[in-house]
Design a protein around this motif. Structure first.
Motif, mmCIF file in Angstrom:
data_model
loop_
_atom_site.group_PDB
_atom_site.id
_atom_site.type_symbol
_atom_site.label_atom_id
_atom_site.label_comp_id
_atom_site.label_asym_id
_atom_site.label_seq_id
_atom_site.Cartn_x
_atom_site.Cartn_y
_atom_site.Cartn_z
ATOM 1 N N GLU A 11 -11.625 -0.398 -7.064
ATOM 2 C CA GLU A 11 -13.291 0.840 -6.734
ATOM 3 C C GLU A 11 -13.295 1.350 -5.619
ATOM 4 O O GLU A 11 -12.755 2.465 -5.007
ATOM 5 C CB GLU A 11 -14.928 -0.304 -6.687
ATOM 6 N N ALA A 12 -12.434 0.010 -4.657
ATOM 7 C CA ALA A 12 -12.497 0.578 -3.422
ATOM 8 C C ALA A 12 -11.165 1.978 -3.099
ATOM 9 O O ALA A 12 -11.488 3.013 -2.082
ATOM 10 C CB ALA A 12 -11.608 -0.313 -2.978
ATOM 11 N N GLN A 13 -10.474 2.021 -3.777
ATOM 12 C CA GLN A 13 -8.909 3.051 -3.441
ATOM 13 C C GLN A 13 -10.275 4.873 -4.879
ATOM 14 O O GLN A 13 -9.277 5.959 -4.831
ATOM 15 C CB GLN A 13 -8.558 2.932 -4.290
ATOM 16 N N GLY A 14 -10.962 4.212 -5.285
ATOM 17 C CA GLY A 14 -11.518 5.060 -6.324
ATOM 18 C C GLY A 14 -10.825 5.349 -7.382
ATOM 19 O O GLY A 14 -11.321 6.282 -8.361
ATOM 20 N N MET A 15 -10.650 4.332 -8.103
ATOM 21 C CA MET A 15 -9.379 4.846 -9.160
ATOM 22 C C MET A 15 -10.257 2.798 -9.848
ATOM 23 O O MET A 15 -10.697 2.187 -9.985
ATOM 24 C CB MET A 15 -8.257 4.106 -9.009
ATOM 25 N N THR A 16 -9.446 3.662 -11.228
ATOM 26 C CA THR A 16 -10.414 2.402 -12.132
ATOM 27 C C THR A 16 -9.401 1.709 -12.464
ATOM 28 O O THR A 16 -8.160 1.328 -12.150
ATOM 29 C CB THR A 16 -10.230 3.039 -14.368
ATOM 30 N N ARG A 17 -9.947 0.255 -12.814
ATOM 31 C CA ARG A 17 -9.281 -1.278 -13.302
ATOM 32 C C ARG A 17 -7.369 -0.405 -13.555
ATOM 33 O O ARG A 17 -6.661 -1.339 -13.233
ATOM 34 C CB ARG A 17 -9.344 -2.179 -13.568
ATOM 35 N N GLU A 18 -7.682 0.012 -14.550
ATOM 36 C CA GLU A 18 -6.198 0.304 -15.655
ATOM 37 C C GLU A 18 -5.080 1.885 -14.745
ATOM 38 O O GLU A 18 -3.796 0.977 -13.930
ATOM 39 C CB GLU A 18 -6.416 0.990 -16.661
ATOM 40 N N GLU A 19 -6.098 2.161 -13.668
ATOM 41 C CA GLU A 19 -5.321 3.087 -13.338
ATOM 42 C C GLU A 19 -4.929 2.441 -11.821
ATOM 43 O O GLU A 19 -3.201 2.348 -10.786
ATOM 44 C CB GLU A 19 -6.134 4.263 -12.769
ATOM 45 N N TYR A 20 -5.601 1.523 -11.004
ATOM 46 C CA TYR A 20 -5.379 0.188 -9.749
ATOM 47 C C TYR A 20 -4.056 -0.327 -10.398
ATOM 48 O O TYR A 20 -2.449 -0.375 -9.602
ATOM 49 C CB TYR A 20 -6.712 -0.187 -9.341
ATOM 50 N N GLU A 21 -3.788 -0.919 -11.719
ATOM 51 C CA GLU A 21 -2.316 -1.715 -11.457
ATOM 52 C C GLU A 21 -1.461 -0.974 -12.186
ATOM 53 O O GLU A 21 -0.309 -1.813 -11.196
ATOM 54 C CB GLU A 21 -3.001 -2.163 -13.103
#
Length: 157
Positions: free
Chosen positions: A34-44
């Motif tokens: 959330e801090a990066q402005g992404m969903t969990r899947e996108e962040y992973e």
């Protein structure tokens, strides 16, 4: 300034809604995605790509180190210097069979050609000072011609 506006308006909105929206996380409690402005899947996926890129960079770095170690070991063999175990370890770490880059291979090839030229008889003669190779060649060819002529005049031949 934005923090002050958010806290004043956000507090007022909570009071109006009666807190029906559930518990809202403050800025300090956000997940890294959330801090990066992404969903969990996108962040992973992003983290996975970072790890893969790091592994590729590490492999390329190890390959370059092994190439340099091969180059150094070549010159150690050539000049009969003691072997270095760290170079051997770097070469084995990559897989043992390391090819030199084209530029380094060309340098070694040129160096070998120069060594062969210096080790030849003419190369050794050129190292002697005050020696004129052209006059030597002329004298040798003249002597050879004289031998041929004397062989023709010989009654035995």
């Amino acid at each position: 300034m934005a923090f002050m506006v958010k806290s004043m308006v956000g507090g007022q909105l909570k009071n109006l809604t009666g807190g029906l929206g559930g518990e809202e996380k403050s800025e300090g409690e956000k997940s890294p995605a959330e801090a990066q402005g992404m969903t969990r899947e996108e962040y992973e996926e992003y983290q996975r790509q970072l790890v893969e890129e790091k592994m590729e960079r590490d492999a390329q770095f190890a390959q370059r180190k092994a190439e340099r170690a091969t180059f150094r070991s070549h010159f150690r063999d050539k000049y009969r210097l003691p072997k270095n175990e760290t170079d051997d370890n770097q070469i084995q770490l990559v897989g043992g069979d390391v090819e030199l880059p084209k530029e380094l291979a060309k340098m070694i090839e040129q160096d070998n050609e120069e060594e062969e030229e210096k080790n030849s008889v003419i190369g050794q003669l050129s190292n002697i000072q005050n020696l004129d190779l052209d006059s030597l060649k002329d004298k040798a060819s003249a002597t050879l011609e004289d031998l041929k002529q004397s062989a023709e005049k010989c009654a035995m031949m």
